[in-house]
Design an enzyme around this catalytic site. Structure first.
Site, PDB file in Angstrom:
ATOM      1  N   LYS A 136      -8.928  -8.918   0.625  1.00 23.76           N
ATOM      2  CA  LYS A 136      -7.564  -8.380   0.705  1.00 23.76           C
ATOM      3  C   LYS A 136      -7.079  -8.625   2.125  1.00 23.76           C
ATOM      4  CE  LYS A 136      -7.292  -5.251  -3.186  1.00 23.76           C
ATOM      5  NZ  LYS A 136      -7.483  -3.851  -3.577  1.00 23.76           N
ATOM      6  N   GLN A 192      -7.990   2.340  -1.972  1.00 24.15           N
ATOM      7  CA  GLN A 192      -8.721   1.644  -2.880  1.00 24.15           C
ATOM      8  C   GLN A 192      -9.375   2.591  -4.117  1.00 24.15           C
ATOM      9  OE1 GLN A 192      -9.260  -1.931  -2.811  1.00 24.15           O
ATOM     10  NE2 GLN A 192     -10.292  -1.531  -4.967  1.00 24.15           N
ATOM     11  N   ASP A 228       0.627  -0.456  -4.376  1.00 24.97           N
ATOM     12  CA  ASP A 228      -0.131  -0.480  -5.639  1.00 24.97           C
ATOM     13  C   ASP A 228       1.033  -0.307  -6.943  1.00 24.97           C
ATOM     14  OD1 ASP A 228      -2.590  -1.595  -5.793  1.00 24.97           O
ATOM     15  OD2 ASP A 228      -3.646   0.163  -5.288  1.00 24.97           O
TER      16      ASP A 228
END
Ligand code: NDP
Length: 300
Positions: free
Chosen positions: A54, A98, A121
């Site tokens: 990422k 994460q 997200d």
């Protein structure tokens, strides 16, 4: 029928290209550099790989990338403080924590501590509610990537019968909501669904997000249907040599490809789209934060 292979690698590169163009415009016309912060708690090897990749792609599209690596025994208070600082940092437009988090941390509490406007997200309860009511929201990356591929392939999916196998908060449910918002007729199947084969056979669109290797066989697929395989399962592959492994999806690729009209492979299908959509969401968040027009085609 020979299925068209929907090439997620190529599609994701195209999306990243659009993101990069938009980033250049933001920098040149407005002096703004979109910033993405990724918070990683602990040393889960798969998470470390995701976070590295990422960060690399964030920089490649010209955005600012910030990583916060925290020890596995980090306290909730310390993690909340890092997120609060990022929420208040004007140079950061997207924040991602994460998952999975170590067991002692309350995942819902942490996710909901991220500012909804920076929740790239799309897991914050406010964004879930906005998506559910058809309002402008941050959309979870994997389902957004699937939607982009479906829109690209079909043009419109209005009126089509779609079956989503899996009802997780991160894939199945938001996927079903996106399909519904695009006026598909949506069925959500799960582990208690009776006669799953029969349910799947009715579908023009099948999205498999189960986490069970090659669970969907070709004879469940309606002739000509579009199959989107979200699953990522690592299996031993002794045929490739001792200790070797391979990735397979949740559908049995060969038999499904023999009946489908279009299908995403694993690897190289949905997977690459997820990070591309994370970058797209960060640009979208940056534009919204600055009252600027959002990039077209990069949101739901
Ligand atoms: P979860 O484990 O959270 O959810 C799995 C879902 O599948 C559940 O709703 C479960 O039903 C359902 N299910 C399990 N067994 C069956 C069965 N036999 N028949 C029908 N439904 C069943 O998984 P995720 O949604 O997080 O992930 C799904 C897959 O997608 C995984 O392979 C994961 O690795 C992959 N993934 C890929 C991503 C990408 O970037 N490509 C991103 C995220 C995930 P119930 O609710 O009843 O238990």
């Amino acid at each position: 029928m020979t299925a068209k292979i929907i090439d997620g690698k190529e599609f994701a590169a195209r999306v990243r290209g659009q993101v990069a163009e938009h980033v250049t415009r933001l920098k040149n016309d407005h002096g703004i550099t979109p910033g993405l912060a990724v918070v990683l708690v602990g040393e889960d090897p798969a998470s470390q790989v995701y976070v590295r990749s990422k960060g690399k792609m964030t920089v490649e599209v010209g955005m600012k990338s910030v990583e916060h690596k925290m020890d596995a025994d980090t306290s909730e208070t310390d993690l909340l403080k890092v997120i609060d600082d990022l929420n208040n940092d004007p140079d950061i437009h997207g924040i991602l924590c994460q998952l999975p988090l170590p067991k002692h941390l309350d995942e819902d509490l942490i996710i909901n501590s991220i500012s909804p406007a920076k929740d790239v997200d799309g897991f914050h309860i406010s964004n879930v509610g906005l998506l559910g009511t058809g309002q402008k929201s941050m959309v979870p990356c994997t389902p957004l990537g699937c939607l982009m591929m479906l829109r690209d392939h079909h043009g419109s999916i209005s009126g089509m019968d779609a079956v989503v196998i899996g009802r997780s908060n991160i894939v199945g449910k938001p996927m079903a909501q996106l399909l519904l918002n695009d006026s598909a007729t949506v069925t959500i199947a799960h582990s208690r669904t009776k006669d799953l084969a029969d349910v799947v056979r009715r579908a023009d669109i099948v999205v498999a997000a189960v986490g069970r290797p090659e669970m969907v066989p070709g004879d469940w697929i309606k002739e000509g249907a579009t199959v989107i395989d979200v699953g990522i399962n690592r299996l031993d592959a002794p045929e490739k040599g001792e200790g070797k492994t391979k990735l397979v999806g949740d559908v049995h690729y060969e038999s499904c490809a023999a009946r489908a009209g279009a299908i995403t492979p694993v690897p190289g299908g949905v997977g690459p789209m997820t990070i591309a959509c994370l970058l797209a969401n960060t640009v979208t968040a940056c534009c919204r934060a600055n009252g600027l027009d959002e990039p077209e085609g990069l949101t739901a």
